[in-house]
Design a protein around this motif. Sequence first.
Motif, PDB file in Angstrom:
ATOM      1  N   ASN A  54     -15.662 -51.330  92.074  1.00 46.68           N
ATOM      2  CA  ASN A  54     -16.253 -50.013  91.273  1.00 46.68           C
ATOM      3  C   ASN A  54     -15.340 -48.861  91.603  1.00 46.68           C
ATOM      4  O   ASN A  54     -15.652 -47.444  91.627  1.00 46.68           O
ATOM      5  N   ARG A  55     -14.028 -48.940  91.360  1.00 45.73           N
ATOM      6  CA  ARG A  55     -12.851 -48.188  91.589  1.00 45.73           C
ATOM      7  C   ARG A  55     -12.722 -47.510  90.471  1.00 45.73           C
ATOM      8  O   ARG A  55     -12.554 -47.998  89.173  1.00 45.73           O
TER       9      ARG A  55
ATOM     10  N   ARG B 101     -12.014 -46.908  84.616  1.00 40.46           N
ATOM     11  CA  ARG B 101     -12.359 -47.862  85.703  1.00 40.46           C
ATOM     12  C   ARG B 101     -11.606 -49.173  85.724  1.00 40.46           C
ATOM     13  O   ARG B 101     -11.193 -49.649  84.754  1.00 40.46           O
ATOM     14  N   TRP B 102     -11.347 -49.303  86.931  1.00 42.47           N
ATOM     15  CA  TRP B 102     -10.463 -50.583  87.300  1.00 42.47           C
ATOM     16  C   TRP B 102     -11.312 -51.953  87.161  1.00 42.47           C
ATOM     17  O   TRP B 102     -12.351 -52.011  87.450  1.00 42.47           O
ATOM     18  N   HIS B 103     -10.980 -53.056  86.350  1.00 44.23           N
ATOM     19  CA  HIS B 103     -11.200 -54.198  86.265  1.00 44.23           C
ATOM     20  C   HIS B 103     -12.650 -54.381  86.062  1.00 44.23           C
ATOM     21  O   HIS B 103     -13.280 -55.305  86.516  1.00 44.23           O
TER      22      HIS B 103
ATOM     23  N   GLY C 100     -14.707 -58.960  82.469  1.00 42.36           N
ATOM     24  CA  GLY C 100     -14.619 -60.178  82.944  1.00 42.36           C
ATOM     25  C   GLY C 100     -13.343 -61.040  82.231  1.00 42.36           C
ATOM     26  O   GLY C 100     -12.836 -60.405  81.308  1.00 42.36           O
ATOM     27  N   GLY C 101     -13.146 -62.298  82.721  1.00 47.59           N
ATOM     28  CA  GLY C 101     -12.233 -62.971  82.056  1.00 47.59           C
ATOM     29  C   GLY C 101     -10.942 -63.273  82.877  1.00 47.59           C
ATOM     30  O   GLY C 101     -10.927 -62.969  83.950  1.00 47.59           O
ATOM     31  N   VAL C 102     -10.076 -64.000  82.595  1.00 51.35           N
ATOM     32  CA  VAL C 102      -9.011 -64.847  83.540  1.00 51.35           C
ATOM     33  C   VAL C 102      -7.688 -64.235  82.789  1.00 51.35           C
ATOM     34  O   VAL C 102      -6.673 -64.453  83.549  1.00 51.35           O
ATOM     35  N   THR C 103      -7.313 -63.245  81.734  1.00 50.52           N
ATOM     36  CA  THR C 103      -6.249 -62.937  81.147  1.00 50.52           C
ATOM     37  C   THR C 103      -5.871 -61.761  81.918  1.00 50.52           C
ATOM     38  O   THR C 103      -6.672 -60.931  82.741  1.00 50.52           O
ATOM     39  N   SER C 104      -4.610 -61.237  81.610  1.00 46.73           N
ATOM     40  CA  SER C 104      -4.258 -60.026  82.056  1.00 46.73           C
ATOM     41  C   SER C 104      -4.932 -58.914  81.543  1.00 46.73           C
ATOM     42  O   SER C 104      -4.899 -57.746  82.103  1.00 46.73           O
ATOM     43  N   GLN C 105      -5.705 -58.892  80.653  1.00 43.36           N
ATOM     44  CA  GLN C 105      -6.511 -57.826  80.069  1.00 43.36           C
ATOM     45  C   GLN C 105      -7.747 -57.554  81.034  1.00 43.36           C
ATOM     46  O   GLN C 105      -8.326 -56.294  80.892  1.00 43.36           O
ATOM     47  N   ALA C 106      -7.984 -58.595  81.750  1.00 43.08           N
ATOM     48  CA  ALA C 106      -9.147 -58.465  82.637  1.00 43.08           C
ATOM     49  C   ALA C 106      -8.762 -57.442  83.810  1.00 43.08           C
ATOM     50  O   ALA C 106      -9.796 -56.871  84.481  1.00 43.08           O
ATOM     51  N   THR C 107      -7.714 -57.415  84.270  1.00 45.35           N
ATOM     52  CA  THR C 107      -7.311 -56.509  85.354  1.00 45.35           C
ATOM     53  C   THR C 107      -6.492 -55.335  85.021  1.00 45.35           C
ATOM     54  O   THR C 107      -5.013 -55.389  85.117  1.00 45.35           O
ATOM     55  N   LYS C 108      -7.142 -54.331  84.683  1.00 51.72           N
ATOM     56  CA  LYS C 108      -6.373 -52.984  84.182  1.00 51.72           C
ATOM     57  C   LYS C 108      -7.536 -52.089  84.163  1.00 51.72           C
ATOM     58  O   LYS C 108      -8.519 -52.054  84.448  1.00 51.72           O
ATOM     59  N   TRP C 109      -6.781 -50.742  84.026  1.00 52.36           N
ATOM     60  CA  TRP C 109      -7.821 -49.602  83.966  1.00 52.36           C
ATOM     61  C   TRP C 109      -8.414 -49.595  82.569  1.00 52.36           C
ATOM     62  O   TRP C 109      -7.559 -49.419  81.506  1.00 52.36           O
ATOM     63  N   TRP C 110      -9.641 -49.150  82.355  1.00 47.56           N
ATOM     64  CA  TRP C 110     -10.283 -49.439  81.275  1.00 47.56           C
ATOM     65  C   TRP C 110     -11.177 -47.913  80.852  1.00 47.56           C
ATOM     66  O   TRP C 110     -11.583 -47.367  81.938  1.00 47.56           O
TER      67      TRP C 110
END
Length: 154
Positions: A84-85, A111-113, A116-126
């Motif tokens: 919940n960063r 908000r970070w991450h 869901g999912g396993v792509t590089s899009q799943a781990t970024k700031w939204w």
Amino acid sequence: MHVKSSALTAILCLLITGCASMNGSHAHTSVCSYDTTWEATVDVLKGYSITTQNKEKGVIETAWIEMEGKERSFGIFGREGFGNRERAQLTATVTHDKDVASVNVTEIRQRWHARGGVTSQATKWWPIEPSEEVLQDISTRLTTKLREKGCATT
């Protein structure tokens, strides 16, 4: 062809409105000099690690501030567990017309991450909705500071 351009215009308006809704802002107008309003705005934001302070352009920007965010679920199944960063950045724009100065404070919050999912899009700031509490706090402190300096505010 006229129908296609109208549809394109409508889509662009929706996109612009959608992006704008992710930026919260509060506006202040005061009967005060530009210099006094500028100084009050800098004073209110000095606790936020100012990275840009351009008096000629009337722009003050803060560094990204990371914090613990509110616990939120996401997705159709209400998944949790991706942290919940959150981070936020503030921008204040000071303008003037004769003896009336205006300040618009905008917050961009992410908000970070949160996907869901396993792509590089799943781990970024939204992007997420800005904090009304933060903007209200800044608004209250700015109004108080301007009134202390003898300015009439709205």
